[in-house]
Design a protein around this motif. Sequence first.
Motif, PDB file in Angstrom:
ATOM      1  N   VAL A  21       0.838  -1.203   0.000  1.00  0.00           N
ATOM      2  CA  VAL A  21       0.000   0.000   0.000  1.00  0.00           C
ATOM      3  C   VAL A  21       0.873   1.254   0.000  1.00  0.00           C
ATOM      4  CG1 VAL A  21      -1.712   1.330   1.311  1.00  0.00           C
ATOM      5  CG2 VAL A  21      -1.959  -1.151   1.080  1.00  0.00           C
ATOM      6  N   ILE A  24       2.034   1.924  -3.543  1.00  0.00           N
ATOM      7  CA  ILE A  24       0.961   2.465  -4.384  1.00  0.00           C
ATOM      8  C   ILE A  24       0.724   3.939  -4.070  1.00  0.00           C
ATOM      9  CG2 ILE A  24      -1.528   2.339  -4.825  1.00  0.00           C
ATOM     10  CD1 ILE A  24      -1.268  -0.724  -4.379  1.00  0.00           C
ATOM     11  N   ALA A 177      -7.316   0.568  -5.098  1.00  0.00           N
ATOM     12  CA  ALA A 177      -6.484   1.776  -5.163  1.00  0.00           C
ATOM     13  C   ALA A 177      -7.361   3.006  -5.380  1.00  0.00           C
ATOM     14  CB  ALA A 177      -5.457   1.655  -6.274  1.00  0.00           C
ATOM     15  N   LEU A 193      -0.400   1.978  -9.971  1.00  0.00           N
ATOM     16  CA  LEU A 193      -0.331   0.516 -10.039  1.00  0.00           C
ATOM     17  C   LEU A 193       0.910   0.025 -10.785  1.00  0.00           C
ATOM     18  CD1 LEU A 193      -4.080  -0.371 -10.690  1.00  0.00           C
ATOM     19  CD2 LEU A 193      -2.842  -0.294  -8.514  1.00  0.00           C
TER      20      LEU A 193
END
Length: 257
Positions: A21, A24, A177, A193
């Motif tokens: 995470v 991202i 996302a 991504l």
Amino acid sequence: MNNVQRPIFLVGCPSSGTTLVQSIIDAHPNISCGQETDFLVECQKIVSGKYWNKLKYYDSEPEYWHQKIADFFSSFKMDFAQKYGKKRWADKTPSYTPHLDFICKVFPNCQIIHIIRDGRDVVKSHRNRWGYKSALKATYIWREYITVAREFGKTLPTDQYLEIRYEDMVKEPETNAKLMLEYLEEAWVPEVLQYNESSSHNKPSGYAKYTQERRKKSQENSLIYRSQVGKGKNLDPFLKSILHFQADGLMKELGYL
């Protein structure tokens, strides 16, 4: 509220997908994460314990020190963000998970993303990466971290606390996302991504090499891969029994059993 002024904290039990995470979020053109910081837990001692017993004589309340800590922490996080042309900072530090009450006192307008993963997979990951002792410890930490974070999250408004499942993130990366960025009031950019290609992404040390080796072993080509979901079902019987003893109720509540 101006979201640029809202710090972001990514928390969760270690090996729950917090680094994924982080990668991202950090690939977004507006947000910088940097590396884990850890020391806000130490700063908490300023307003509790032996440090507060000394500092309280300076005719100041804990709120005064909360602001001092916030000013200091924000200053170097923003300095780093601006080096990459970014306007907002985030921090991924799993050890902050049981200290969210303090985090929110220091940063009352912060936004929290809590990443949750199947406890069996978390314990399996600890076993593979750091050994049996770490795996045993993880059976307790998994339950404690998730319980404390979720209970505290219930006290926060919906624009300040978001839960994300690791399993959902790797199965449907774009959907989740987008959910995170909508929560953060940031525009969707597909580049998040493809964080390995982002020139503004400050890659966590060792993470790229580790995930590359794991993808190769699992014969996966995708940057965000699913092969680690369900690995904990083959957890050895002793660790599995300890985890069930520690967290059977929570596993069922979360739908993992």
